[in-house]
Design an enzyme around this catalytic site. Structure first.
Site, short mmCIF file in Angstrom:
data_model
loop_
_atom_site.label_atom_id
_atom_site.label_comp_id
_atom_site.label_asym_id
_atom_site.label_seq_id
_atom_site.Cartn_x
_atom_site.Cartn_y
_atom_site.Cartn_z
N SER A 141 16.26 40.81 -126.40
CA SER A 141 14.91 40.40 -126.75
C SER A 141 14.70 39.00 -126.17
O SER A 141 15.40 38.07 -126.55
CB SER A 141 14.78 40.40 -128.27
OG SER A 141 13.55 39.83 -128.66
N LYS A 167 13.32 43.67 -123.86
CA LYS A 167 12.13 43.48 -124.71
C LYS A 167 11.58 42.10 -124.43
O LYS A 167 12.34 41.13 -124.40
CB LYS A 167 12.54 43.66 -126.16
CG LYS A 167 11.59 43.08 -127.21
CD LYS A 167 11.94 43.60 -128.59
CE LYS A 167 11.80 42.52 -129.65
NZ LYS A 167 12.15 43.02 -131.01
N LYS A 169 8.57 39.20 -125.52
CA LYS A 169 7.62 38.82 -126.56
C LYS A 169 6.28 38.53 -125.92
O LYS A 169 6.22 37.89 -124.85
CB LYS A 169 8.13 37.56 -127.28
CG LYS A 169 9.41 37.80 -128.05
CD LYS A 169 9.15 38.65 -129.28
CE LYS A 169 10.39 38.77 -130.15
NZ LYS A 169 10.12 39.50 -131.40
N ASP A 195 6.89 43.06 -127.63
CA ASP A 195 6.80 42.84 -129.09
C ASP A 195 5.79 41.72 -129.35
O ASP A 195 5.94 40.61 -128.85
CB ASP A 195 8.18 42.44 -129.64
CG ASP A 195 8.21 42.30 -131.16
OD1 ASP A 195 7.17 42.48 -131.81
OD2 ASP A 195 9.31 42.01 -131.69
N GLU A 220 5.70 46.90 -129.84
CA GLU A 220 6.18 46.63 -131.20
C GLU A 220 5.19 45.76 -131.96
O GLU A 220 4.77 44.71 -131.47
CB GLU A 220 7.56 45.95 -131.10
CG GLU A 220 8.25 45.72 -132.43
CD GLU A 220 9.67 45.16 -132.23
OE1 GLU A 220 10.24 45.29 -131.12
OE2 GLU A 220 10.20 44.57 -133.19
N ASP A 245 7.80 47.12 -136.87
CA ASP A 245 8.89 46.25 -137.33
C ASP A 245 8.46 45.68 -138.69
O ASP A 245 8.75 46.27 -139.75
CB ASP A 245 9.12 45.16 -136.27
CG ASP A 245 10.11 44.07 -136.68
OD1 ASP A 245 10.58 44.07 -137.82
OD2 ASP A 245 10.42 43.18 -135.84
N LYS A 269 15.61 46.85 -139.69
CA LYS A 269 16.36 45.61 -139.91
C LYS A 269 16.79 45.61 -141.37
O LYS A 269 15.94 45.74 -142.26
CB LYS A 269 15.48 44.38 -139.65
CG LYS A 269 15.10 44.18 -138.19
CD LYS A 269 14.22 42.95 -138.02
CE LYS A 269 13.81 42.77 -136.55
NZ LYS A 269 12.77 41.73 -136.40
N GLY A 297 16.95 42.80 -134.48
CA GLY A 297 17.81 41.64 -134.72
C GLY A 297 17.00 40.48 -135.27
O GLY A 297 15.78 40.44 -135.14
O1 OSB Z 1 10.38 40.55 -134.08
O2 OSB Z 1 12.18 41.44 -133.55
C1 OSB Z 1 11.56 40.44 -133.87
C2 OSB Z 1 13.87 37.39 -133.86
C3 OSB Z 1 13.35 36.67 -134.92
C4 OSB Z 1 12.25 37.16 -135.58
C5 OSB Z 1 11.67 38.37 -135.18
C6 OSB Z 1 12.20 39.11 -134.14
C7 OSB Z 1 13.29 38.58 -133.44
C8 OSB Z 1 13.88 39.21 -132.28
C9 OSB Z 1 15.31 38.81 -132.06
O3 OSB Z 1 13.28 39.89 -131.50
C10 OSB Z 1 16.23 39.79 -131.52
C11 OSB Z 1 17.65 39.30 -131.54
O4 OSB Z 1 18.21 39.06 -132.64
O5 OSB Z 1 18.21 39.15 -130.46
MG MG Z 2 9.87 42.59 -133.81
#
Ligand code: OSB
Ligand code: MG
Length: 377
Positions: A141, A167, A169, A195, A220, A245, A269, A297
């Site tokens: 991510s 992924k 953001k 995401d 996402e 999520d 999660k 994560g």
């Molecule tokens: O939205 O998935 C998410 C990390 C912190 C808060 C929200 C998210 C995330 C990640 C991290 O996408 C993924 C990782 O732990 O590598």
């Molecule tokens: Mg997410």
């Protein structure tokens, strides 16, 4: 199992690089670790995934600390508990919210049960669920970067490193150009997704529909976490599947998602859903309905990562999770061995009882900024 003490610790670890999502950025992780000691002296570990600020959910490390001390620990300390799956109902009864606080402690019971029975956590979670994997495929991510080009370069390097899913953001003003640049750099067949972490609203539906052109695996959480109806409206307009999520806080919400067609994939999660028992229930439901799930994560240390790795070994986890190896996040992790990924983007599931990694107590001691011991009365 009977808990005699719960040891809470806050540790601080700087991320190797800042992680920015639409709702905020993190450079330093403040993490709450829980060590639960049972009547035979075994120690089970759990990690609270709440962040420093309430920008992912309403919880923070400080609210979680309070919730564990005031309401979670008193329900569990000194109580005879036959199996880890008994913990979740005890924590749900007349106790709303605080899922990440509950999960941090619930997870420690699963670790204890696995140790007691000489099973790896993956084997324990897999009981009655058919074949578990020996290794999992992982994705990365990537936070929002300074420019589309910078992100595209990073994404290409990750694909070359072996990651099985990329992924990125996105958020308003930082979306189409970024997705276009990454798709261009990775080629048409690369497994790519975006995401948005709640960043859009109904006024953005036309704009979001433009993402269909990039053949993403999924989008996402484009809309608000408590808004399944508008996700269903948006899903009707998109060819790309929506993955939820933040919205999926328990089994009921996963059932609602399917009933409303508000999304077609679930990011699971453990912290967000209140623990492993809840995560398993969501996994089992989704599997029975043919809905793919994958493990999300929260920038965990090696302790929380152990739980994610075990969960992702279950048969319903058919899409690579956000489970990068330790080196992606930390100069040095708090477990031995650290989590490593091979050149084909796989992490091996440990076979040893419990988490399958050894918690480095000296390192944790060095990183600790706050500690509190809660005892059975
Ligand atoms: O939205 O998935 C998410 C990390 C912190 C808060 C929200 C998210 C995330 C990640 C991290 O996408 C993924 C990782 O732990 O590598
Ligand atoms: Mg997410």
């Amino acid at each position: 199992m009977r808990l005699t003490s719960l040891h809470l610790r806050e540790i601080r670890m700087p991320l190797k690089e800042p992680f920015r999502i639409s709702s905020g950025a993190q450079t330093l992780r403040r993490m709450l670790l829980v060590a639960a000691t049972d009547e035979e002296g075994r120690v089970g570990w759990g990690e609270c995934t709440a962040g420093e600020e309430p920008n992912y959910s309403s919880e923070t490390i400080d609210t979680a600390w309070l919730a564990i001390r005031e309401w979670v620990a008193p329900r569990l300390l000194g109580r005879e508990i036959a199996a880890a799956d008994e913990v979740w109902p005890l924590l749900e009864h007349n106790f709303r919210g605080h899922s990440m606080a509950k999960a941090a402690v619930e997870v420690a019971f699963w670790d204890l049960e696995a140790q007691r029975r000489g099973l790896s956590l993956a084997a324990l979670l897999g009981e009655g669920r058919g074949e578990i994997r020996q290794e999992i495929e992982v994705g990365i991510s990537l936070g929002i970067q300074a420019s589309p080009r910078a992100l595209a370069e990073k994404a290409a390097a990750c694909l070359a490193r072996g990651y099985r899913k990329i992924k990125i953001k996105i958020g308003p003003g930082e979306d189409l150009e970024y997705v276009a640049a990454v798709r261009e750099a990775l080629g048409p067949a690369a497994p790519l997704m975006a995401d948005a972490n709640n960043a859009y609203g109904r006024e953005d539906f036309d704009h979001l529909a433009a993402l269909d052109a990039f053949d993403l695996l999924m989008i996402e959480q484009p809309l608000a976490c408590d808004d399944l109806l508008r996700h269903a409206e948006l899903q009707k307009r998109l060819r790309t599947p929506i993955c939820l999520d933040e919205s999926i806080t328990n089994l009921d919400r996963a059932e609602d998602m399917v009933a409303l067609d508000a999304g077609r994939i679930v990011n699971i999660k453990v912290g967000r859903v209140g623990g492993i028992a809840s995560a398993l229930a969501i996994h089992d439901f989704c599997r029975s309905r043919g809905v793919p799930v994958w493990c999300g994560g929260m920038l965990e240390s090696g302790i929380g990562r152990a739980v994610n790795v075990a969960l992702a070994s279950l048969p319903g986890f058919t899409i690579p999770g956000d489970i990068s190896p330790s080196e992606r996040y930390w100069q040095r992790d708090v477990v031995n061995p650290e989590w490593t990924m091979d050149e084909r983007g796989r992490i091996r599931i440990p076979q040893a009882p419990g988490l399958g990694v050894v918690v480095d107590l000296d390192r944790i001691e060095d990183l600790t900024t706050r500690a509190e011991v809660l005892l059975a009365r």
